[in-house]
Design a protein around this motif. Structure first.
Motif, PDB file in Angstrom:
ATOM      1  N   GLU A  25      -8.208  11.090   7.544  1.00 42.98           N
ATOM      2  CA  GLU A  25      -9.623  11.411   7.754  1.00 42.98           C
ATOM      3  C   GLU A  25     -10.465  11.139   6.514  1.00 42.98           C
ATOM      4  N   SER A  26      -9.928  11.452   5.336  1.00 45.76           N
ATOM      5  CA  SER A  26     -10.713  11.233   4.113  1.00 45.76           C
ATOM      6  C   SER A  26     -10.921   9.747   3.853  1.00 45.76           C
ATOM      7  N   ILE A  27      -9.924   8.933   4.179  1.00 45.55           N
ATOM      8  CA  ILE A  27     -10.061   7.480   4.013  1.00 45.55           C
ATOM      9  C   ILE A  27     -11.098   6.935   4.982  1.00 45.55           C
ATOM     10  N   MET A  28     -11.108   7.438   6.204  1.00 44.89           N
ATOM     11  CA  MET A  28     -12.088   6.989   7.186  1.00 44.89           C
ATOM     12  C   MET A  28     -13.505   7.369   6.753  1.00 44.89           C
ATOM     13  N   GLN A  29     -13.656   8.558   6.214  1.00 48.22           N
ATOM     14  CA  GLN A  29     -14.971   8.960   5.715  1.00 48.22           C
ATOM     15  C   GLN A  29     -15.393   8.112   4.526  1.00 48.22           C
ATOM     16  N   GLN A  30     -14.457   7.847   3.635  1.00 49.70           N
ATOM     17  CA  GLN A  30     -14.757   7.082   2.424  1.00 49.70           C
ATOM     18  C   GLN A  30     -15.190   5.654   2.748  1.00 49.70           C
ATOM     19  N   THR A  31     -14.575   5.066   3.767  1.00 49.36           N
ATOM     20  CA  THR A  31     -14.847   3.676   4.118  1.00 49.36           C
ATOM     21  C   THR A  31     -15.898   3.517   5.217  1.00 49.36           C
ATOM     22  N   GLY A  32     -16.254   4.619   5.879  1.00 51.49           N
ATOM     23  CA  GLY A  32     -17.186   4.528   6.996  1.00 51.49           C
ATOM     24  C   GLY A  32     -16.557   3.944   8.252  1.00 51.49           C
ATOM     25  N   ILE A  33     -15.236   3.950   8.318  1.00 56.34           N
ATOM     26  CA  ILE A  33     -14.515   3.431   9.489  1.00 56.34           C
ATOM     27  C   ILE A  33     -14.275   4.570  10.477  1.00 56.34           C
ATOM     28  N   LEU A  78      -9.883   0.515  -3.189  1.00 56.12           N
ATOM     29  CA  LEU A  78     -10.655  -0.115  -4.257  1.00 56.12           C
ATOM     30  C   LEU A  78     -12.137  -0.169  -3.906  1.00 56.12           C
ATOM     31  N   LYS A  79     -12.990  -0.082  -4.911  1.00 54.01           N
ATOM     32  CA  LYS A  79     -14.436  -0.178  -4.685  1.00 54.01           C
ATOM     33  C   LYS A  79     -14.787  -1.522  -4.053  1.00 54.01           C
ATOM     34  N   SER A  80     -14.099  -2.582  -4.461  1.00 49.74           N
ATOM     35  CA  SER A  80     -14.388  -3.902  -3.879  1.00 49.74           C
ATOM     36  C   SER A  80     -14.108  -3.906  -2.379  1.00 49.74           C
ATOM     37  N   SER A  81     -13.102  -3.142  -1.940  1.00 50.09           N
ATOM     38  CA  SER A  81     -12.789  -3.064  -0.511  1.00 50.09           C
ATOM     39  C   SER A  81     -13.862  -2.280   0.236  1.00 50.09           C
ATOM     40  N   ILE A  82     -14.316  -1.183  -0.355  1.00 54.11           N
ATOM     41  CA  ILE A  82     -15.385  -0.394   0.286  1.00 54.11           C
ATOM     42  C   ILE A  82     -16.652  -1.215   0.416  1.00 54.11           C
ATOM     43  N   ASP A  83     -17.024  -1.938  -0.639  1.00 54.68           N
ATOM     44  CA  ASP A  83     -18.212  -2.799  -0.590  1.00 54.68           C
ATOM     45  C   ASP A  83     -18.057  -3.867   0.489  1.00 54.68           C
ATOM     46  N   ALA A  84     -16.863  -4.435   0.593  1.00 52.39           N
ATOM     47  CA  ALA A  84     -16.612  -5.473   1.597  1.00 52.39           C
ATOM     48  C   ALA A  84     -16.705  -4.905   3.014  1.00 52.39           C
ATOM     49  N   ILE A  85     -16.171  -3.709   3.227  1.00 52.21           N
ATOM     50  CA  ILE A  85     -16.235  -3.079   4.552  1.00 52.21           C
ATOM     51  C   ILE A  85     -17.677  -2.751   4.916  1.00 52.21           C
ATOM     52  N   ASN A  86     -18.463  -2.307   3.960  1.00 53.88           N
ATOM     53  CA  ASN A  86     -19.887  -2.063   4.211  1.00 53.88           C
ATOM     54  C   ASN A  86     -20.575  -3.339   4.657  1.00 53.88           C
ATOM     55  N   GLN A  87     -20.203  -4.458   4.066  1.00 56.90           N
ATOM     56  CA  GLN A  87     -20.792  -5.740   4.464  1.00 56.90           C
ATOM     57  C   GLN A  87     -20.354  -6.140   5.868  1.00 56.90           C
ATOM     58  N   LEU A  88     -19.124  -5.818   6.239  1.00 55.28           N
ATOM     59  CA  LEU A  88     -18.675  -6.080   7.608  1.00 55.28           C
ATOM     60  C   LEU A  88     -19.573  -5.364   8.608  1.00 55.28           C
ATOM     61  N   HIS A  89     -19.870  -4.090   8.332  1.00 54.56           N
ATOM     62  CA  HIS A  89     -20.767  -3.334   9.218  1.00 54.56           C
ATOM     63  C   HIS A  89     -22.094  -4.050   9.375  1.00 54.56           C
ATOM     64  N   LYS A  90     -22.645  -4.520   8.269  1.00 54.20           N
ATOM     65  CA  LYS A  90     -23.950  -5.208   8.298  1.00 54.20           C
ATOM     66  C   LYS A  90     -23.873  -6.506   9.096  1.00 54.20           C
ATOM     67  N   ASN A  91     -22.704  -7.123   9.128  1.00 53.93           N
ATOM     68  CA  ASN A  91     -22.521  -8.395   9.831  1.00 53.93           C
ATOM     69  C   ASN A  91     -22.092  -8.216  11.284  1.00 53.93           C
ATOM     70  N   ASN A  92     -22.175  -6.992  11.807  1.00 51.63           N
ATOM     71  CA  ASN A  92     -21.768  -6.679  13.178  1.00 51.63           C
ATOM     72  C   ASN A  92     -20.299  -7.028  13.425  1.00 51.63           C
ATOM     73  N   ILE A  93     -19.477  -6.750  12.423  1.00 45.66           N
ATOM     74  CA  ILE A  93     -18.029  -6.931  12.528  1.00 45.66           C
ATOM     75  C   ILE A  93     -17.385  -5.553  12.419  1.00 45.66           C
ATOM     76  N   ILE A  94     -16.516  -5.228  13.363  1.00 44.32           N
ATOM     77  CA  ILE A  94     -15.922  -3.893  13.412  1.00 44.32           C
ATOM     78  C   ILE A  94     -14.682  -3.828  12.527  1.00 44.32           C
ATOM     79  N   PRO A  95     -14.667  -2.952  11.516  1.00 43.58           N
ATOM     80  CA  PRO A  95     -13.436  -2.705  10.756  1.00 43.58           C
ATOM     81  C   PRO A  95     -12.665  -1.553  11.398  1.00 43.58           C
ATOM     82  N   MET A  96     -11.346  -1.722  11.525  1.00 41.24           N
ATOM     83  CA  MET A  96     -10.495  -0.673  12.078  1.00 41.24           C
ATOM     84  C   MET A  96      -9.272  -0.503  11.201  1.00 41.24           C
TER      85      MET A  96
END
Length: 257
Positions: free
Chosen positions: A53-61, A24-42
């Motif tokens: 691989e495509s999911i990792m690219q899409q989410t930046g994870i 979901l777009k809301s999940s991608i936006d939330a993961i981007n915010q985690l990066h900004k907050n110095n929180i590692i998404p895995m």
């Protein structure tokens, strides 16, 4: 190296992925915010690295606990692998042929199946993926971290025959097979120990039976509304389901974004 403020582990099917196997777009936006907050998404999934691989690219994870903890990548670098002994795989292969249950062979780079059948078709239709190529001998030349049994029932006889292995039903159409003692929780423990992340808060989102060990080792397990009951029972709280912004809502409730 700056240590993260927290680490968040996301299961995929039924959790980070919605019913259409999309993020979901809301999940991608939330993961981007985690990066900004110095929180590692895995990611923490029963799937293998090449499969997502495509999911990792899409989410930046760029970090993943793959194949139920049997292969761990942190920031693009392998840090742990739990290979199944080739002779043991050969025994499972012969036993499965007697049961008429096809197999899949997974490592971080490839997925192969023992044959193309209705049983294999069911799973990959469910995952919205093409069926992998046939190779019933790949374990003789390549390290394998996970097998799949393509069956909707019948895995109990394997547990008695192969005490060295763990058998976890991950979908209605297959059972994940890996070394006894291996789990998402074990993979997370390897990550924390090798990277010196002791004391850093850990969170996990999940919905299925293969998330139980993960929920037991993290500080804050968060269950999706669509989770099975054993997962809900272990959760710090229950967020909305995977089709209704459950990830974003859960991260907000946990004060991570």
């Amino acid at each position: 190296m700056q240590k993260p403020e927290a680490i968040v582990f996301f299961d995929l099917d039924g959790t980070l992925l919605n019913s259409q196997v999309e993020v979901l777009k809301s999940s991608i936006d939330a993961i981007n915010q985690l990066h900004k907050n110095n929180i590692i998404p895995m990611l923490s999934t029963g799937r293998t690295v090449c499969e997502v691989e495509s999911i990792m690219q899409q989410t930046g994870i760029d970090s993943i606990i793959a194949m139920n903890g049997q292969y761990v990548v942190y920031q693009g670098e392998k840090i742990f692998s739990n290979d199944i002994d080739s002779a043991l795989i050969e025994r499972v292969k012969l036993f499965s042929a007697q049961q008429n249950i096809p197999l899949a062979y997974y490592n971080e780079a490839v997925m192969r199946v023992s044959d193309h059948s209705l049983s294999t078709q069911h799973l990959y239709d469910y995952l919205k993926q093409p069926i992998p190529a046939i190779d019933n001998y790949i374990h003789q030349t390549s390290a394998i971290q996970m097998l799949l049994l393509f069956c909707q029932q019948g895995e109990d006889i394997y547990r008695a025959a192969f005490p060295e292995l763990n058998f976890i039903r991950n979908t209605p159409y297959c059972v994940d097979v890996f070394n006894q003692g291996g789990s998402k929780g074990y993979g997370i423990t390897q990550l924390i120990q090798t990277q010196g992340f002791q004391g850093i808060p850990t969170y996990a989102f999940g919905d299925g039976l293969n998330d139980i060990e993960m929920f037991k080792v993290v500080d804050h397990p968060i269950a999706m509304k669509n989770s099975v009951d054993p997962i809900k029972a272990l959760a710090t709280f229950i967020t909305d389901d995977n089709n209704n912004d459950g990830i974003a809502k859960g991260l907000k409730r946990a004060n991570l974004i």
